[in-house]
Design a protein around this motif. Structure first.
Motif, short mmCIF file in Angstrom:
data_model
loop_
_atom_site.label_atom_id
_atom_site.label_comp_id
_atom_site.label_asym_id
_atom_site.label_seq_id
_atom_site.Cartn_x
_atom_site.Cartn_y
_atom_site.Cartn_z
N PRO A 39 28.12 3.90 -2.13
CA PRO A 39 26.23 3.63 -2.23
C PRO A 39 25.84 4.73 -3.34
N ARG A 40 25.20 4.50 -3.53
CA ARG A 40 24.01 5.52 -4.42
C ARG A 40 23.08 6.45 -3.40
N GLU A 41 22.87 5.71 -2.97
CA GLU A 41 22.10 6.64 -1.67
C GLU A 41 21.95 5.37 -0.19
N LEU A 42 21.78 5.76 1.10
CA LEU A 42 21.95 5.32 2.13
C LEU A 42 20.29 4.82 2.57
N VAL A 43 20.10 3.43 3.10
CA VAL A 43 19.53 2.84 2.92
C VAL A 43 18.99 3.18 4.64
N GLY A 44 17.59 2.99 5.04
CA GLY A 44 17.11 2.89 6.53
C GLY A 44 16.16 3.91 6.49
N VAL A 47 17.41 7.57 7.72
CA VAL A 47 18.08 8.44 7.02
C VAL A 47 17.41 9.78 6.99
N LEU A 48 18.68 11.14 6.66
CA LEU A 48 17.91 12.56 6.51
C LEU A 48 18.67 12.53 5.30
N ARG A 49 18.20 13.05 4.39
CA ARG A 49 17.91 13.41 2.70
C ARG A 49 17.87 14.54 2.65
N LYS A 50 19.39 15.85 2.51
CA LYS A 50 19.23 16.80 2.45
C LYS A 50 19.03 17.36 0.70
N VAL A 51 19.93 18.53 0.46
CA VAL A 51 20.19 19.04 -1.34
C VAL A 51 21.62 17.71 -1.78
N ARG A 52 20.65 16.98 -2.53
CA ARG A 52 22.27 15.68 -2.94
C ARG A 52 22.96 15.34 -1.98
N ASN A 53 22.73 14.97 -0.67
CA ASN A 53 23.61 15.27 0.87
C ASN A 53 22.76 14.19 1.57
N GLU A 54 22.69 13.30 1.94
CA GLU A 54 21.80 12.14 3.06
C GLU A 54 23.31 11.32 4.48
N SER A 55 22.54 11.57 5.34
CA SER A 55 23.08 10.63 6.58
C SER A 55 22.22 9.84 7.14
N CYS A 56 23.00 9.34 7.78
CA CYS A 56 21.88 8.37 9.12
C CYS A 56 23.71 8.32 10.21
N PRO A 57 23.76 7.98 11.06
CA PRO A 57 24.44 7.85 12.15
C PRO A 57 25.56 7.37 11.61
N VAL A 70 30.72 11.38 -2.90
CA VAL A 70 32.11 11.10 -1.64
C VAL A 70 31.35 10.38 -0.58
N TYR A 71 31.70 9.30 -0.08
CA TYR A 71 30.79 8.87 1.28
C TYR A 71 31.72 8.90 2.33
N ILE A 72 31.85 8.93 3.69
CA ILE A 72 32.22 9.61 4.53
C ILE A 72 31.66 7.81 5.65
N SER A 73 32.74 7.04 5.92
CA SER A 73 32.10 6.21 7.22
C SER A 73 32.54 5.76 8.62
N ASN A 253 25.25 21.17 9.52
CA ASN A 253 23.86 20.45 8.76
C ASN A 253 24.44 18.99 8.55
N GLN A 254 25.53 18.37 8.77
CA GLN A 254 25.65 16.77 9.46
C GLN A 254 25.23 16.76 10.51
N LEU A 255 24.87 17.66 11.70
CA LEU A 255 25.23 16.70 13.11
C LEU A 255 23.61 15.95 12.88
N GLU A 256 22.82 16.96 12.72
CA GLU A 256 20.96 16.45 12.19
C GLU A 256 21.01 14.48 11.77
N GLY A 257 21.42 14.35 10.77
CA GLY A 257 22.11 13.19 10.96
C GLY A 257 22.63 11.71 11.55
N LEU A 258 23.69 12.85 11.38
CA LEU A 258 25.51 11.78 12.75
C LEU A 258 25.20 11.88 14.03
#
Lengths: 302, 288
Positions: A39-44, A47-57, A70-73, A253-258
């Motif tokens: 994906p170009r970006e996560l939607v919803g 979604v927590l966006r940081k510097v060139r990385n974003e995450s959600c559960p 790189v996209y990890i799901s 840093n990943q925990l906040e969003g995941l």
């Protein structure tokens, strides 16, 4: 497609990783690494966006400049989209550490910033921030003949609910700076492979026995530099213990969003209850390495 | 598109120019306390902070090249501005310069202003040599070189690299830049009259404080108190190679510590900027 075993996972991968142990098991893959469109970006809304990385559960996306995305799901799939002419070494290095950490977080396991050796059939961990000396310490113990479990990152989890928590190795390589390679005289006994061009950090294959299964943990040493000229091994105050361990979660840093704070808390509480945790403070520099190794050995063999 | 709100204030200086003292004073003023903990300053953002870089970028900084870090670092501080409600003060030892991508090394769009702390290079040579545990001759050479501090070449460094340049080019890079407002505070004026000098600096930063708060902050951050605190509990920013961070803090110790030829070399290398900031007059220029 390559088959590997790392982070206690059976992995099928379209990307070749000579660093990982090959897997002859016919069990289905727990995690797939594929080339594809990310994906170009996560939607919803979450979604927590940081510097060139974003995450959600369940999802983590990173855009690595001049390399790829790189996209990890869901802890089960890593999708790699390499940009034309992109730096594959940088992508590989990211996947081996932080992408697997994201998958571990998604599975509600706890990746910890620690290297580990085996002592009396239990794991002794050397934890700490980047540059704290984890790899050099584990490299010195491997040189002394101790069995190698993991370097820099390890995963702690329960095999089944109500089981005890165990440490599982990431992959059998020690990542060392040029000065540590020279200090440990590793280049005389083993091949060193640069992690990236123009970065003087090398991947070294451990020369001792390699542990590939889960082990219960006896000791956790949190490595620190300090401004005094003596090496100190101390028990941290109970009040600060959880905070100390929380700060050692790999890729926190990943925990906040995941999400996954609850499971992380449970894992770390188990460590506090069942393991001996110590803070090791020592003067900056390599000249005390021999003394450090002797003191640690004396301490964990108690 | 709306411009981002400008929240970043840069506390720029060549090392050993009073940046820590200034941040301690700022902490004491903002917290309105009669003492400060040097290892727990409220004003603690650092352009060279490896942990904040990794936390926001999600990358292992030790596996990146310097130019990659440089570019991402401006994005890190843009992000810090974006997610912060209030003004953020950031210590920076790097000079102001343009990166390979032709953009400035700090995110100008979200930067409000720069406070540049300057100190005589004669005293810096003495203090910085002590800090690094280098000979004064080596330090003087570095003061006039394209110095990049904390480079991670073949070994781990706790901080990210910072491109200082020479002392003169460092000062020039900030004070003559055309992108952002810079106000200069002389270390020597801070020592001579802290009430007046620090008070003016707070005005420049648009921070309104009473004389009493200011007086208390200055008392809490006297050199003797900071040094005594370091004696009890080592300062985390001290270079392990040296015995202490707060050495002497005095103005003019170079007269005692440098040989005539060492001070002459510094003056020869930096006389233009030194003269501009009143560090000596024209008649002191060595004839060489």
């Amino acid at each position: 497609v390559y088959s590997y075993r790392a982070y206690s996972l059976n992995i099928s991968s379209e990307f070749q990783f000579p660093e990982l142990s090959s897997n002859s098991s016919s069990a289905p893959a727990d995690l797939k690494i594929v080339f594809g469109t990310t994906p170009r970006e996560l939607v919803g809304p979450n979604v927590l966006r940081k510097v060139r990385n974003e995450s959600c559960p369940g999802k983590f996306l990173i855009h690595i400049k001049n390399a790829g995305r790189v996209y990890i799901s869901d802890g089960t799939k890593i999708t790699i989209e390499i940009f034309p002419g992109g730096d594959t070494e940088l992508i590989k290095s990211f996947i081996l550490t932080r992408a697997f950490a994201a998958a571990a977080h998604q599975r509600r396991w706890t990746p910890i910033h620690a290297s580990a050796i085996e002592v009396n059939n239990k794991a002794v961990l050397f934890a700490g921030d980047s540059g704290a000396g984890k790899s050099t310490t584990v490299g010195a113990f491997v040189q002394a003949g101790y069995s190698f479990i993991s370097d820099d990152i390890s995963v702690i989890k329960q095999a089944e609910k109500n089981d005890q928590y165990k440490i599982y190795p990431s992959y059998p390589q020690i990542r060392l700076w040029e000065d540590s390679v020279a200090l440990l005289r590793l280049s005389e006994s083993t091949e060193k492979k640069p992690i990236r061009k123009k970065v003087k950090k090398y991947g070294i294959n451990p020369t001792s026995n390699i542990i590939r299964t889960g082990l219960s943990i006896s000791n956790v040493y949190i490595l620190r530099w300090h401004q005094n000229d003596k090496i100190k091994i101390e028990s941290p105050s109970k009040v600060h213990l959880l905070q100390e361990l929380l700060s050692l979660t790999y890729a926190k840093n990943q925990l906040e969003g995941l999400g996954g704070h609850k499971e992380q808390f449970e894992t770390l509480s188990y460590l506090i209850k069942e393991c001996r945790i110590s803070i090791v403070s020592r003067p900056l520099g390599s000249k005390n390495l021999g003394a450090l190794i002797s003191l640690l050995e004396e301490d964990f063999l108690l | 598109m709306n411009s981002p709100v400008k929240k970043l204030v840069w506390l720029a200086s060549y090392p050993k120019s009073g940046n820590t003292w200034f941040r301690a004073l700022l902490t004491a003023v903002l917290e309105e306390k009669n003492s400060v903990d040097i290892n727990n300053l409220l004003i603690n953002h650092d352009y060279a902070d490896r942990a904040i870089f990794e936390y926001f970028t999600g990358l292992n900084s030790h596996e990146l090249k310097e130019d990659e870090i440089d570019e991402l670092r401006t994005e890190v501080f843009s992000y810090l501005s974006e997610v912060s409600e209030d003004v953020q003060f950031i210590k920076i030892h790097a000079g102001y310069h343009y990166l390979k991508n032709k953009k400035p090394n700090i995110p100008i769009d979200c930067s409000r202003q720069v406070l540049y702390l300057i100190r005589s290079p004669l005293d810096i040579a003495v203090s910085f040599a002590f800090h690094n545990n280098w000979s004064k001759d080596k330090m003087i050479k570095y003061l006039n070189s394209d110095y990049i501090m904390s480079r991670s070449i073949g070994f781990a460094t706790p901080k990210l690299h910072e491109q200082l340049g020479s002392w003169s080019s460092h000062v020039s890079s900030w004070i003559y830049n055309k992108d952002i407002r810079v106000d200069v505070v002389r270390y020597e004026d801070m020592v001579r009259d802290p009430m007046e000098t620090f008070g003016k600096a707070l005005d420049v930063l648009n921070l309104k404080v009473s004389d009493e708060v200011l007086r208390n902050a200055i008392a809490a951050c006297s050199f003797e108190k900071l040094r005594a605190q370091e004696t009890k509990s080592p300062f985390k920013e001290k270079n392990p190679a040296s015995s202490r961070f707060f050495r002497e803090g005095k103005v003019g110790s170079w007269k005692r510590e440098l040989t005539e030829s060492q001070s002459a070399r510094i003056i020869t290398d930096h006389w233009e900027i030194m003269q501009k900031f009143g560090y000596f007059s024209r008649e002191h220029i060595p004839k060489c």
